[in-house]
Design an enzyme around this catalytic site. Structure first.
Site, PDB file in Angstrom:
ATOM      1  N   ASP A  45       0.843  -1.202   0.000  1.00 45.36           N
ATOM      2  CA  ASP A  45       0.000   0.000   0.000  1.00 45.36           C
ATOM      3  C   ASP A  45       0.880   1.255   0.000  1.00 45.36           C
ATOM      4  O   ASP A  45       0.378   2.376  -0.029  1.00 45.36           O
ATOM      5  CB  ASP A  45      -1.019  -0.003   1.142  1.00 45.36           C
ATOM      6  N   LYS A  94      -1.437  -9.290   2.858  1.00 50.94           N
ATOM      7  CA  LYS A  94      -0.701  -8.846   4.047  1.00 50.94           C
ATOM      8  C   LYS A  94      -1.578  -7.885   4.833  1.00 50.94           C
ATOM      9  O   LYS A  94      -2.320  -7.096   4.247  1.00 50.94           O
ATOM     10  CB  LYS A  94       0.616  -8.162   3.651  1.00 50.94           C
ATOM     11  N   GLU A 124       8.868  -4.165  10.746  1.00 56.94           N
ATOM     12  CA  GLU A 124       9.349  -2.889  10.176  1.00 56.94           C
ATOM     13  C   GLU A 124       9.917  -1.993  11.263  1.00 56.94           C
ATOM     14  O   GLU A 124       9.267  -1.726  12.287  1.00 56.94           O
ATOM     15  CB  GLU A 124       8.181  -2.184   9.447  1.00 56.94           C
TER      16      GLU A 124
HETATM   17  O1  KIV Z   1       3.511  -1.140   1.677  1.00 58.63           O
HETATM   18  C1  KIV Z   1       4.692  -1.493   1.754  1.00 58.63           C
HETATM   19  O2  KIV Z   1       5.527  -1.187   0.886  1.00 58.63           O
HETATM   20  C2  KIV Z   1       5.097  -2.283   2.907  1.00 58.63           C
HETATM   21  C3  KIV Z   1       6.559  -2.552   3.076  1.00 58.63           C
HETATM   22  C4  KIV Z   1       7.226  -1.361   3.626  1.00 58.63           C
HETATM   23  C5  KIV Z   1       6.800  -3.759   3.917  1.00 58.63           C
HETATM   24  O3  KIV Z   1       4.276  -2.684   3.671  1.00 58.63           O
END
Ligand code: KIV
Length: 271
Positions: A51, A120, A189
């Site tokens: 996202d 995710k 993260e």
């Molecule tokens: O949205 C994204 O790019 C992420 C990464 C930073 C893991 O969730």
């Protein structure tokens, strides 16, 4: 030979085997067909349709505005180029926080309308019922703890998370809960490397870090940051492998000059 190279299509089972064999997992974000083609062709293990598209593709300040429809658009483009890697798609803010029925409906839309392989989700205990419901519908879920950008207004800052023991303790518990709920992998993260090491060693599922140090089972970066497409973001954890911003700026300047000087097109570049 590496597990990646001897595998026709990377699956959640493949990345579990990679953890067990001590083979590091490489993940990058992508949001469109052309870059996904380069990244998949180069041999990446996982593409995350993050996202972060909200920031790097749409120019928003945070990840909050991107919609489920927009994530589906990005993922549908990426999946067409992904012949080898596993494709994971972020459930965007608002698509799963209300209740587990809504969360499942959003995850089903992603799987059905994009052909992606997993979703995710950010959060721990608060989203466990939704994770269980999605996993029990047969959809693989990757967890995401530590700095969770969808909650930026709750924390008010993008600084390193879980430095204090109370937050580190909650993160350890959340990580176990996500594993027990059936997550096939976990992103950590921007947390201290020592905490990421401990969590990685205590979980049997693969842990993929971003700003979480060298002991995670794998690493993820945002494509625009590591390729230097975005030249405004230089956190300590980022290794920039290219400076596309400068290269592209020079190319565009050369083109403008050639057009203005009547040098382009020349005789060989016309019909
Ligand atoms: O949205 C994204 O790019 C992420 C990464 C930073 C893991 O969730």
């Amino acid at each position: 030979m590496s597990i990646n190279k001897e595998t026709k299509r990377i699956t959640t089972n493949t990345i579990q085997k990679m953890k067990e064999a001590g083979e590091k997992i490489a993940m990058l974000t992508a949001y469109d067909y052309s870059f996904a083609k380069i990244i998949d062709g180069a041999g990446i293990d996982i593409i995350l349709v993050g996202d972060s598209a909200s920031n790097v593709m749409a120019g928003h300040e945070t990840t909050l505005p991107i919609t489920l429809d927009q994530m589906i658009y990005h993922a549908s483009s990426v999946i067409k180029a992904a012949n080898h890697c596993l494709v994971v798609v972020d459930l965007p803010f608002g698509a799963y926080q209300s209740n587990s029925e809504i969360a499942l409906a959003s995850a089903i839309r992603i799987m059905k309308e994009t052909g992606a392989h997993a979703v995710k989700m950010e959060g721990g205990e608060e989203i466990i019922e939704s994770v269980k419901k999605i996993v029990s519908a047969g959809i693989p879920v990757m967890g995401h703890l530590g700095l969770v950008p969808q909650s930026i207004y709750k924390f008010g800052t993008y600084t390193v998370r879980a430095k204090e023991e109370t937050e580190a303790h909650k993160l350890r518990i959340d990580a176990k809960l996500l594993q027990e709920a059936g997550c096939f992998a976990l992103v950590l993260e921007k947390i201290p490397a020592s905490l990421a090491k401990e969590v990685t060693e205590n979980l049997h599922i693969p842990v993929i870090g971003i700003g979480a140090g060298q002991h995670c089972d794998g690493q993820v970066l945002v494509m625009h940051d590591m390729l230097g497409i975005n030249n405004e973001f230089h956190p300590k954890f980022l290794r920039q492998y290219l400076n596309i911003f400068d290269l592209a700026t020079d190319a565009v300047k050369n083109y403008i000059e050639d057009v203005k000087n009547k040098d382009f097109p020349n005789e060989n570049e016309q019909y």
